[in-house]
Motif scaffolding. Structure first.
Motif, PDB file in Angstrom:
ATOM      1  N   ASP A   6      35.671  30.739  37.332  1.00 54.81           N
ATOM      2  CA  ASP A   6      37.084  31.819  37.190  1.00 54.81           C
ATOM      3  C   ASP A   6      37.814  32.116  38.593  1.00 54.81           C
ATOM      4  O   ASP A   6      36.947  32.532  39.241  1.00 54.81           O
ATOM      5  N   ASP A   8      41.227  34.851  38.506  1.00 54.34           N
ATOM      6  CA  ASP A   8      42.213  36.273  37.886  1.00 54.34           C
ATOM      7  C   ASP A   8      40.651  36.295  37.797  1.00 54.34           C
ATOM      8  O   ASP A   8      40.693  36.135  36.773  1.00 54.34           O
ATOM      9  N   THR A  10      37.919  37.578  38.219  1.00 55.30           N
ATOM     10  CA  THR A  10      36.714  36.921  38.337  1.00 55.30           C
ATOM     11  C   THR A  10      36.114  37.466  39.989  1.00 55.30           C
ATOM     12  O   THR A  10      34.943  37.348  40.185  1.00 55.30           O
ATOM     13  N   ASP A 168      35.967  35.301  33.298  1.00 54.51           N
ATOM     14  CA  ASP A 168      36.328  37.228  32.468  1.00 54.51           C
ATOM     15  C   ASP A 168      36.473  37.031  31.060  1.00 54.51           C
ATOM     16  O   ASP A 168      36.827  37.950  30.137  1.00 54.51           O
TER      17      ASP A 168
HETATM   18 MG   LIG Z   1      40.613  35.193  34.233  1.00 51.87          MG
END
Ligand SMILES: [Mg+2]
Length: 224
Positions: A6, A8, A10, A168
């Protein structure tokens, strides 16, 4: 194992993108309306803390009595089009280097232009075999859809069990793909780090930093 990340919260902190964007909007409203940029920043951060992202620019412009739909749109486009001042997290740099000989992918949701600017600023393109911004394949193929993950399986000519996703957000990152056999790792970072939604939403493994993503964890993932 094929490693899929991923973006954002991460590989980098999403808050740093927000800060970078707010700074540009503060400069813009200073140039356009003569607002004090420090006060403008305070208003945006206060509104974000209090009520989330939805009406940050509305509240900013209303605070100075210059609100209009088109003024909000202008702030939004300054925010979305700016070239962000963001960096990969140090553990992400180490992790991508450690696995430099692995085939790596990114699957990320979000506005196409915004995500592309982030990827460019972070220098990720040469490190990845392919980067999937899900919205480029239609909104219905955003996570939790497995569409982009199935595309990776096709590209690699392999089965879902050979593909790992590190991300996340338990709300959308694991539930569907896990059912299809993809291997999942949750990284506890960012705004969802404390979120517990129950076993159906959880990943196979949970880590606190990407330094914990090691060959031995990957071996365990293969058995999971
Ligand atoms: Mg994310």
């Amino acid at each position: 194992m094929i490693l899929t990340f991923d973006l954002d919260d991460t590989l980098y902190e999403e808050q740093s993108f927000v800060n970078s964007g707010f700074l540009k909007v503060a400069e813009y409203v200073n140039e356009t309306y003569g607002f004090n940029p420090e006060s403008a920043l305070d208003i945006m951060h206060y509104e974000l803390e209090a009520n989330g992202r939805g009406e940050v620019f509305d509240k900013l412009l209303k605070a100075y009595s210059v609100f209009s739909r088109s003024a909000v749109r202008k702030c939004l486009s300054v925010y979305r089009l700016h070239h962000p001042d963001i960096k990969l997290n140090p553990d992400a740099v180490r992790c991508l280097d450690r696995f430099k000989h692995f085939n790596k992918y990114i699957v990320t949701d979000g506005n196409k232009i915004v995500q592309r600017n982030k990827i460019k600023a972070l220098g990720l393109t040469p490190l990845m075999k392919k980067i999937f911004i899900t919205h480029e394949y239609g909104k219905r193929n955003a996570k939790p859809s497995a569409y982009c993950f199935n595309r990776i399986a096709q590209i690699e000519n392999t089965i879902s069990e050979k593909i790992a996703y590190i991300a996340d957000n338990p709300q959308k990152d694991f539930t569907n793909i896990k059912k299809l056999g993809f291997k999942t790792i949750r990284i506890r970072q960012g705004m969802f780090s404390g979120l517990e939604l129950g076993p159906e939403y959880e990943a196979h493994f949970t880590i606190d930093t990407l330094d914990e993503l090691t060959l031995s964890l990957i071996e365990k993932l293969e058995q999971a």
